[in-house]
Write an enzyme that holds these catalytic residues in place. Structure first.
Site, PDB file in Angstrom:
ATOM      1  N   ARG A 229     -34.288 -12.160  -4.820  1.00 46.11           N
ATOM      2  CA  ARG A 229     -33.407 -13.012  -5.613  1.00 46.11           C
ATOM      3  C   ARG A 229     -32.130 -12.239  -5.875  1.00 46.11           C
ATOM      4  O   ARG A 229     -32.080 -11.013  -5.685  1.00 46.11           O
ATOM      5  CB  ARG A 229     -34.068 -13.412  -6.925  1.00 46.11           C
TER       6      ARG A 229
ATOM      7  N   HIS B 105     -14.250 -17.836 -40.578  1.00 46.68           N
ATOM      8  CA  HIS B 105     -12.996 -17.111 -40.715  1.00 46.68           C
ATOM      9  C   HIS B 105     -13.131 -15.685 -40.172  1.00 46.68           C
ATOM     10  O   HIS B 105     -12.305 -15.214 -39.388  1.00 46.68           O
ATOM     11  CB  HIS B 105     -12.585 -17.089 -42.193  1.00 46.68           C
TER      12      HIS B 105
ATOM     13  N   GLY C 260     -40.738 -17.514 -20.698  1.00 52.39           N
ATOM     14  CA  GLY C 260     -41.481 -18.671 -21.169  1.00 52.39           C
ATOM     15  C   GLY C 260     -42.245 -19.346 -20.051  1.00 52.39           C
ATOM     16  O   GLY C 260     -43.177 -20.105 -20.288  1.00 52.39           O
TER      17      GLY C 260
ATOM     18  N   TYR D  10       0.438 -23.134 -19.289  1.00 55.87           N
ATOM     19  CA  TYR D  10      -0.169 -21.851 -19.675  1.00 55.87           C
ATOM     20  C   TYR D  10      -1.261 -22.073 -20.713  1.00 55.87           C
ATOM     21  O   TYR D  10      -1.325 -23.123 -21.354  1.00 55.87           O
ATOM     22  CB  TYR D  10       0.895 -20.898 -20.242  1.00 55.87           C
TER      23      TYR D  10
ATOM     24  N   CYS E 254      -2.583 -23.279 -27.682  1.00 54.06           N
ATOM     25  CA  CYS E 254      -2.621 -22.052 -28.476  1.00 54.06           C
ATOM     26  C   CYS E 254      -3.804 -22.009 -29.430  1.00 54.06           C
ATOM     27  O   CYS E 254      -3.932 -21.128 -30.241  1.00 54.06           O
ATOM     28  CB  CYS E 254      -1.320 -21.872 -29.240  1.00 54.06           C
TER      29      CYS E 254
ATOM     30  N   MET F 105     -44.865 -19.532 -16.920  1.00 49.82           N
ATOM     31  CA  MET F 105     -46.172 -18.902 -16.830  1.00 49.82           C
ATOM     32  C   MET F 105     -46.126 -17.634 -15.988  1.00 49.82           C
ATOM     33  O   MET F 105     -45.480 -17.567 -14.956  1.00 49.82           O
ATOM     34  CB  MET F 105     -47.189 -19.886 -16.239  1.00 49.82           C
TER      35      MET F 105
ATOM     36  N   SER G 178       2.809 -27.465 -27.551  1.00 51.99           N
ATOM     37  CA  SER G 178       1.700 -26.523 -27.514  1.00 51.99           C
ATOM     38  C   SER G 178       0.536 -27.192 -28.235  1.00 51.99           C
ATOM     39  O   SER G 178       0.683 -27.633 -29.376  1.00 51.99           O
ATOM     40  CB  SER G 178       2.100 -25.217 -28.202  1.00 51.99           C
TER      41      SER G 178
ATOM     42  N   ARG H  23     -47.787 -18.456  -8.735  1.00 54.26           N
ATOM     43  CA  ARG H  23     -46.588 -17.934  -9.400  1.00 54.26           C
ATOM     44  C   ARG H  23     -45.645 -19.065  -9.769  1.00 54.26           C
ATOM     45  O   ARG H  23     -45.333 -19.914  -8.945  1.00 54.26           O
ATOM     46  CB  ARG H  23     -45.854 -16.976  -8.451  1.00 54.26           C
TER      47      ARG H  23
HETATM   48  P1  ADP Z   1     -42.258 -12.644 -11.790  1.00 52.31           P
HETATM   49  O1  ADP Z   1     -41.490 -13.903 -11.941  1.00 52.31           O
HETATM   50  O2  ADP Z   1     -42.759 -12.123 -13.075  1.00 52.31           O
HETATM   51  O3  ADP Z   1     -41.532 -11.649 -10.957  1.00 52.31           O
HETATM   52  P2  ADP Z   1     -44.092 -12.641  -9.591  1.00 52.31           P
HETATM   53  O4  ADP Z   1     -45.088 -13.604  -9.153  1.00 52.31           O
HETATM   54  O5  ADP Z   1     -43.002 -12.380  -8.656  1.00 52.31           O
HETATM   55  O6  ADP Z   1     -43.587 -13.080 -10.992  1.00 52.31           O
HETATM   56  O7  ADP Z   1     -44.683 -11.232  -9.879  1.00 52.31           O
HETATM   57  C1  ADP Z   1     -45.839 -10.832 -10.490  1.00 52.31           C
HETATM   58  C2  ADP Z   1     -46.313  -9.583  -9.763  1.00 52.31           C
HETATM   59  O8  ADP Z   1     -47.333  -9.972  -8.878  1.00 52.31           O
HETATM   60  C3  ADP Z   1     -45.249  -8.931  -8.935  1.00 52.31           C
HETATM   61  O9  ADP Z   1     -45.375  -7.546  -9.024  1.00 52.31           O
HETATM   62  C4  ADP Z   1     -45.550  -9.400  -7.537  1.00 52.31           C
HETATM   63  O10 ADP Z   1     -45.134  -8.501  -6.562  1.00 52.31           O
HETATM   64  C5  ADP Z   1     -47.056  -9.545  -7.582  1.00 52.31           C
HETATM   65  N1  ADP Z   1     -47.531 -10.557  -6.647  1.00 52.31           N
HETATM   66  C6  ADP Z   1     -47.259 -11.864  -6.664  1.00 52.31           C
HETATM   67  N2  ADP Z   1     -47.815 -12.488  -5.626  1.00 52.31           N
HETATM   68  C7  ADP Z   1     -48.473 -11.556  -4.932  1.00 52.31           C
HETATM   69  C8  ADP Z   1     -49.248 -11.573  -3.743  1.00 52.31           C
HETATM   70  N3  ADP Z   1     -49.454 -12.687  -3.068  1.00 52.31           N
HETATM   71  N4  ADP Z   1     -49.771 -10.424  -3.310  1.00 52.31           N
HETATM   72  C9  ADP Z   1     -49.574  -9.292  -3.989  1.00 52.31           C
HETATM   73  N5  ADP Z   1     -48.858  -9.188  -5.120  1.00 52.31           N
HETATM   74  C10 ADP Z   1     -48.302 -10.315  -5.587  1.00 52.31           C
HETATM   75 MG    MG Z   2     -41.399 -11.194  -9.236  1.00 46.53          MG
HETATM   76 MG    MG Z   3     -42.441 -14.819 -14.202  1.00 44.64          MG
END
Ligand code: ADP
Ligand code: MG
Ligand code: MG
Length: 940
Positions: free
Chosen positions: A374, A496, A130, A913, A893, A132, A825, A121
């Site tokens: 997050r 404008h 953008g 101000y 201003c 992966m 000003s 991931r």
């Molecule tokens: P994104 O940034 O798109 O959220 P993620 O990697 O978090 O990327 O998510 C892609 C999907 O794959 C999510 O639904 C996440 O829960 C799932 N996923 C990622 N890693 C695992 C894992 N180790 N086991 C099961 N599901 C996973």
């Molecule tokens: Mg995710």
């Molecule tokens: Mg992603």
């Protein structure tokens, strides 16, 4: 099933943020490139990316996270900078981390009996498009699948394998999605036919596929892979892993990612991390599942879990919307124990982070696993409510609440917006027309009108109109004020149209180049469709979208936005800067006060000259040959101006009101030269014809004489560089009668109010001072006039004389100027133009955007104050001015007065101000507080 307006998946994709970067120069061999999740923590987002730091923090908090590790953003930066090579030593660390992961998971990578499978991931500091996509099930091959068949059944195993080959082929090796889809679709169709489905293509689900079907899909997928790339799908798990890591790193410099960063001013040197995470399976039967949830409702802010859940599915299925998920509440019935655990974790995570979280989880055979946390993205309304609630719940302080609100949220919250459902319906009808620049926020619906006079007229008849122009000019202003929104084909975010619209709080879509406006024919065309005068259109200045037809809008009422009021009241406790407003009319002043303004920082007087009834008098005044001839017209203007000033000073009772004396070059009040030239030529022609035919042309001759007079006057006022020409105090100095009349009008109005028991506080501002002698000249004429009026009226008015600092020489000699000025000003629009030597109106069209795109400039200096250049002039002027006059009142201003970054700078250099458009006052109150609470320097 209560699935709310926006799907969770969608809500999770919106918005972005920019932030700090860290540049390091590591030694490759000894450096630590790979961190096990248990080694990291939440503060390591720079190095581990948001996802990696989140995983680490969850491990620290003792939550169930599948064993995982993170390859750092530094490794990514190294890779990009060294011709796509891993840093030396990194791979060994990856292998070592895999060994540790194997141990923790009790499985082995590539093992024929008990294989470890992982997900790969991407994860930058901020989640951004953008990057992966995630590859799941990595580690499967023809051998390890046997173990999976044994453990979880053949159907499950082949389903996992086909997902891996597809994701790997598409995401890592870039083989088009549709080629994979074609194979799967065909398999589903065949299955559907066998099952006797009515529409075998549409009615067949992934879950209908049998083991044999999936085995065949896997075979065809491998064939596709080989045909496309010439190689077999890699069987070695380490090879799979290596290629996947490279693809993540490569995606950082991919076009989509680079474009996105440019647009959002996110630096390139952040890099993305790679997270390798032990797979857990939500698709192992009805005691498994997967879901995503926010700890609070991201659209309303309500304090309740908000999310979606799918039984017997893999994570991707929720996000991809392949199956319709159930609301998280339903999980409570279907998996009560899992729900209880998850809700507990959600609560704890929120307490731990003291912030609303966006969580991903999977249940594998009755065991809950956390996969991501997050900070949750949210709407403006939700952000404000959550901040206020969290203070009440003792989770955060008032100070933090104030710091957490994005000033843009305030703008969004107060702007009218489309009714969501109505907008969806319009889109479904095919009424979306085009998009331009979102130049001034808010949504509006009305009938299209192509000239300002008609706009004015129809508005007076009670019709809601939207003014559509190729671009706008100063003499369109009355029509703009009469409209609900403005749409232009041409011009940028500080054109404008955009500036006037923002000032008036009107929605504006500018620079919508896809439409072709034909003002003469009163229509515009777009994609073969024509919109005529009188047709309804709807525009959204927050998004830049333009629609045909009506879309109903919702109008927020500031007084009723109680949560926002609470936040702003807290902001007022923290800020040092006062917030004033720019306003030319009494109605602006009333509005400004309602929004919390503490003064008027700029009241321009020239619009008073533009109004239709007054313009002829103004023109005669300008055309007068000398002061004596000019006086009668000034006498006519005096009571009119007095009335205007009375109105605004009355509305601002007790608060300072800075009134700027006449400023624009006079030719702006006269018809354009070219137009007159055409008229004159036509008349001459007509007269020639009439005389040839012996027709009486005396009427035409008189008209010609008038036009010629005007033409000569315009010609004599014509300047090659009007911006640097006869304007500002130069007008007052060459024609003192005009400014004298204005000062008289101001003081007569003030004295009258005073007699009525009011407390008017006029501050007379003389524009465009570059030399103290200019100010001396004007003050010596104007102050006695003020005294004269007060003496005539027998009352004293509290007043100040001061100047606009808007050309570099004024700033450079501020020490001298302050001897005569009681206030400064900063007119940062002109100060920016003259300090940079850039004409705003032209540069917007010609090169400024390009400069920003090419990173020659980090931002448009007319939107965000150029601290280094213009800012230095300001800082110098503040210091020198206060050296001369300790209690010198100083404000800003220019347009920048409503821009959060510029406000921060004004706080840093100690202004008293900032003054901005009335609608920006709430934003400025917040931004001023945020500035006072800590000057976070933005590095881009
Ligand atoms: P994104 O940034 O798109 O959220 P993620 O990697 O978090 O990327 O998510 C892609 C999907 O794959 C999510 O639904 C996440 O829960 C799932 N996923 C990622 N890693 C695992 C894992 N180790 N086991 C099961 N599901 C996973
Ligand atoms: Mg995710
Ligand atoms: Mg992603």
């Amino acid at each position: 099933m209560p699935v709310k307006t926006k799907s969770v998946a969608n809500a999770r994709r919106s918005v972005s943020r920019s932030g700090k970067s860290k540049i390091t120069n590591p030694k490759p061999t000894t450096h630590k490139w790979v961190w096990l999740s248990k080694e990291g923590n939440r503060d390591m987002r720079d190095l581990l990316g948001g996802k990696g730091a989140g995983l680490a923090e969850m491990v620290n908090a003792g939550l169930p996270v599948p064993p995982s590790f993170t390859i750092t953003t530094e490794a990514c930066n190294y890779y990009s900078a060294h011709g796509n090579q891993f840093p030396k030593g990194m791979w060994d660390q990856v292998v070592a981390a895999i060994k540790k992961t194997e141990k923790a998971a009790g499985k082995k990578f590539g093992d024929a009996h008990n294989p470890l499978l992982v997900s790969v991931r991407s994860g930058a500091k901020f989640s951004m498009p953008g990057m992966m996509d995630t590859v799941l099930n990595l580690g499967l091959n023809d051998e390890t699948i046997q173990a999976l068949i044994h453990q979880a059944g053949a159907r499950f195993a082949y389903d996992a394998y086909r997902r891996l080959i597809q994701m790997f082929g598409r995401i890592v090796m870039d083989i088009e999605a549709k080629k994979w889809d074609a194979i799967l679709d065909e398999a589903k169709k065949q299955r559907g036919i066998q099952m006797g489905k009515a529409d075998p293509e549409k009615d067949t689900k992934d879950t209908d596929l049998t083991t044999d079907d999936l085995r065949e899909v896997v075979r065809q997928y491998k064939e596709l892979y080989k045909n496309e790339l010439g190689d077999d799908f890699p069987q070695d798990p380490y090879k799979q892993l290596e290629l996947a890591i490279k693809a993540v790193f490569g995606s950082w410099m991919g076009k989509r990612a680079v474009d996105y960063r440019r647009l959002n001013k996110i630096p390139d040197n952040l890099g993305t991390a790679v997270n390798v995470c032990t797979m857990v399976f939500g698709n192992m039967g009805d005691d498994s599942g997967t879901g995503v949830a926010f700890t609070r409702d991201p659209s309303t802010g309500k304090d309740e879990l908000y999310g979606e859940f799918l039984i017997n599915a893999q994570g991707e299925d929720v996000v991809a919307g392949i199956r319709t998920p159930m609301h998280i509440d339903e999980m409570q019935e279907r998996m009560p124990e899992m729900y209880r655990q998850f809700r507990e974790i959600a609560r704890n995570m929120e307490k731990h982070y003291r912030e609303m979280q966006d969580l991903e989880f999977t249940v594998e055979k009755g065991k809950l696993w956390m996969l991501q946390t997050r900070t949750g993205k949210r709407t403006a309304a939700s952000a404000v409510k959550i901040a206020v609630d969290m203070v009440a719940q003792g989770l955060i302080s008032k100070k933090e609440a104030v710091q957490r609100i994005d000033p843009m949220h305030v703008v969004q919250l107060l702007a009218p917006r489309f009714d969501d459902n109505d907008k969806k319906a319009a889109t479904a009808r095919g009424d979306y027309l085009a998009s331009g620049i979102n130049a001034s926020p808010g949504a509006a619906t009305g009938i299209a009108v192509f000239d300002p006079d008609t706009a004015d007229e129809w508005n007076k008849e009670g019709k809601a109109v939207i003014l559509v122009r190729y671009e706008t000019a100063p003499d369109d202003v009355h029509g703009m004020y009469a409209s609900k929104g403005i749409l232009t084909q041409h011009g940028g975010a500080t054109s404008h149209a955009a500036v006037v619209a923002r000032g008036a709080g009107l929605p504006c879509v500018a620079g919508c180049e896809d439409i072709h406006v034909n003002e003469a024919a009163k229509k515009f065309s777009v994609n073969g469709r024509e919109i005529h005068e009188g047709d309804f259109i709807s525009i959204d200045g927050t998004t830049g979208q333009v629609f045909a037809g009506k879309i109903s809008t919702l109008n927020p009422d500031f007084q009723k936005e109680t949560d926002l009021q609470t936040i702003l009241a807290w902001a007022d406790e923290f800020r040092r800067l006062q917030v004033w407003a720019n306003g030319d009319y009494p109605r602006d002043a009333v509005r400004a006060r309602a929004f919390g303004a503490q003064g008027i920082g700029l009241c321009r007087t020239e619009h008073m000259f533009f109004e239709t009834a007054r313009l002829p008098i103004v023109r005669q005044m300008i055309l007068a040959k000398n002061a004596a001839e000019r006086q009668p017209f000034l006498d006519q203007l005096l009571p009119i101006q007095r009335g205007d000033f009375y109105g605004i000073l009355e509305a601002m009772d007790g608060l300072p009101t800075v009134i700027r004396l006449i400023d624009p070059p006079l030719h702006e009040f006269l018809p354009p030269f070219e137009e007159l030239l055409v008229d004159v030529t036509k008349l001459q022609e007509q007269i020639r014809h009439m005389e040839r035919d012996n027709v009486d042309a005396s009427y035409q001759k008189r008209e010609l004489a008038d036009k010629e007079n005007m033409l000569h006057a315009v010609e004599s006022l014509r300047e090659a560089n009007p911006m640097l020409g006869l304007r500002g105090c130069r007008l007052g100095i060459t024609m003192p009668e005009i400014t004298k009349m204005q000062v008289r009008a101001i003081f007569e109005a003030a004295c009258q109010l005073k007699k009525e028991g009011k407390d008017p506080r006029p501050e007379i501002m003389i524009p465009l001072i570059g030399n103290v002698t200019e100010l001396q000249n004007q003050k010596d004429i104007l102050e006695p006039e003020a005294h004269a009026v007060m003496q005539e009226q027998g009352v004293e008015v509290h007043y100040k004389f001061g100047t606009m600092i808007e050309i570099p020489r004024g700033a450079l000699t501020a020490g001298k100027i302050a001897a005569y000025a009681e206030f400064f000003s900063f007119g940062t629009n002109d100060l920016t133009q003259t300090a940079l030597g850039v004409s705003r109106d032209d540069a917007e069209r010609t090169f400024l955007q390009k400069y920003v795109d090419m990173k020659i400039l980090t931002a448009n200096p007319f939107q965000e104050l150029d601290r280094e250049g213009v800012g230095q002039l300001m800082e110098m002027a503040v210091k020198q001015g206060r050296k001369t006059r300790k209690n010198l009142e100083i404000g800003i201003c220019g347009e920048h007065g409503g821009d959060p970054s510029s406000i921060e700078f004004c706080d840093m250099i100690g202004l008293n101000y900032v003054s901005c458009s009335p609608f920006r006052v709430p934003v400025a109150r917040l931004a001023a507080a945020q500035a006072a609470l800590g000057h976070v320097t933005k590095d881009k």
